[in-house]
Design a protein around this motif. Structure first.
Motif, PDB file in Angstrom:
ATOM      1  N   ILE A  66      49.327   3.147  -7.190  1.00 41.66           N
ATOM      2  CA  ILE A  66      49.790   1.757  -7.075  1.00 41.66           C
ATOM      3  C   ILE A  66      48.753   0.902  -6.356  1.00 41.66           C
ATOM      4  O   ILE A  66      48.520  -0.248  -6.722  1.00 41.66           O
ATOM      5  CB  ILE A  66      51.158   1.699  -6.349  1.00 41.66           C
ATOM      6  CG1 ILE A  66      52.251   2.246  -7.265  1.00 41.66           C
ATOM      7  CG2 ILE A  66      51.484   0.287  -5.906  1.00 41.66           C
ATOM      8  CD1 ILE A  66      53.599   2.403  -6.576  1.00 41.66           C
ATOM      9  N   GLY A  67      48.111   1.456  -5.339  1.00 49.69           N
ATOM     10  CA  GLY A  67      47.132   0.691  -4.572  1.00 49.69           C
ATOM     11  C   GLY A  67      45.743   0.664  -5.171  1.00 49.69           C
ATOM     12  O   GLY A  67      44.827   0.072  -4.601  1.00 49.69           O
ATOM     13  N   LYS A  68      45.552   1.279  -6.330  1.00 46.53           N
ATOM     14  CA  LYS A  68      44.214   1.396  -6.920  1.00 46.53           C
ATOM     15  C   LYS A  68      43.561   0.050  -7.187  1.00 46.53           C
ATOM     16  O   LYS A  68      42.349  -0.093  -7.083  1.00 46.53           O
ATOM     17  CB  LYS A  68      44.278   2.222  -8.207  1.00 46.53           C
ATOM     18  CG  LYS A  68      42.922   2.555  -8.742  1.00 46.53           C
ATOM     19  CD  LYS A  68      42.988   3.481  -9.914  1.00 46.53           C
ATOM     20  CE  LYS A  68      41.562   3.756 -10.358  1.00 46.53           C
ATOM     21  NZ  LYS A  68      41.454   4.333 -11.624  1.00 46.53           N
ATOM     22  N   ASN A  69      44.340  -0.962  -7.514  1.00 51.47           N
ATOM     23  CA  ASN A  69      43.767  -2.288  -7.781  1.00 51.47           C
ATOM     24  C   ASN A  69      43.157  -2.907  -6.535  1.00 51.47           C
ATOM     25  O   ASN A  69      42.329  -3.812  -6.631  1.00 51.47           O
ATOM     26  CB  ASN A  69      44.829  -3.223  -8.362  1.00 51.47           C
ATOM     27  CG  ASN A  69      45.263  -2.778  -9.742  1.00 51.47           C
ATOM     28  OD1 ASN A  69      44.520  -2.110 -10.442  1.00 51.47           O
ATOM     29  ND2 ASN A  69      46.473  -3.132 -10.132  1.00 51.47           N
ATOM     30  N   SER A  70      43.546  -2.439  -5.357  1.00 50.53           N
ATOM     31  CA  SER A  70      43.014  -2.975  -4.105  1.00 50.53           C
ATOM     32  C   SER A  70      41.702  -2.323  -3.690  1.00 50.53           C
ATOM     33  O   SER A  70      41.047  -2.791  -2.765  1.00 50.53           O
ATOM     34  CB  SER A  70      44.030  -2.759  -2.967  1.00 50.53           C
ATOM     35  OG  SER A  70      45.262  -3.334  -3.295  1.00 50.53           O
ATOM     36  N   TYR A  71      41.328  -1.239  -4.340  1.00 52.57           N
ATOM     37  CA  TYR A  71      40.129  -0.496  -3.959  1.00 52.57           C
ATOM     38  C   TYR A  71      38.882  -1.136  -4.558  1.00 52.57           C
ATOM     39  O   TYR A  71      38.915  -1.685  -5.652  1.00 52.57           O
ATOM     40  CB  TYR A  71      40.193   0.961  -4.433  1.00 52.57           C
ATOM     41  CG  TYR A  71      41.412   1.719  -3.999  1.00 52.57           C
ATOM     42  CD1 TYR A  71      42.056   1.443  -2.803  1.00 52.57           C
ATOM     43  CD2 TYR A  71      41.942   2.722  -4.792  1.00 52.57           C
ATOM     44  CE1 TYR A  71      43.177   2.144  -2.418  1.00 52.57           C
ATOM     45  CE2 TYR A  71      43.057   3.432  -4.413  1.00 52.57           C
ATOM     46  CZ  TYR A  71      43.679   3.134  -3.222  1.00 52.57           C
ATOM     47  OH  TYR A  71      44.777   3.831  -2.841  1.00 52.57           O
TER      48      TYR A  71
END
Length: 152
Positions: A66-71
């Motif tokens: 879910i947090g991959k777009n923030s990386y």
């Protein structure tokens, strides 16, 4: 990024704390779930003891995705193993060629071609690898022990 240095330290401190506290809790909780909880008409409950950590692992993977777009994802550049090997080979060749020149460390003979940072990183890595040299001997001796549960 330099402006996120504090957030990065906080993140990895919390991450490290979470991993270790989860390991500590599971060390105590898994045997309790296995032995004290009854399920499927059995005296022990292995499915629950192994199911809880499995579900938590799936949850952690979902949170990660879910947090991959923030990386910030950078494409890999170069081959570190090849670069280190070339640097070591160059240092050995230079040391052999310049027998009269003395340096503090044999890897410093590669400073004409390779950056100082790479040389220092290789020195640190070789220092750590040196500490692991006795491990194969230890495990070879350890594996030769005969573990017997038969009473004499």
């Amino acid at each position: 990024m330099p402006q996120q240095e504090r957030q990065l330290q906080t993140f990895f401190s919390l991450f490290y704390f979470s991993i270790n506290s989860g390991s500590l809790i599971s060390t105590f909780l898994t045997p309790i779930l296995r032995q004290d909880v009854k399920c499927f008409d059995q005296d022990s409950c292995y499915p629950l003891a192994f199911g809880v950590p499995a579900i938590l692992m799936v949850v952690s993977i979902v949170v990660f995705i879910i947090g991959k777009n923030s990386y910030v994802i950078k494409k890999p550049q170069g081959n570190v193993v090849l670069e280190v090997s070339k640097c070591i080979g160059h240092a050995v060749a230079q040391k052999w060629r310049s027998k009269g020149v003395s340096r503090d460390h044999w890897l410093e003979h590669a400073d004409d071609t390779y950056p100082r940072r790479l040389i220092e990183d290789i020195k640190s890595t070789l220092g750590v690898l040196f500490l692991f040299l006795p491990l194969p001997i230890f495990w070879a001796l350890f594996d030769q022990q005969v573990f017997s549960h038969d009473p004499l």
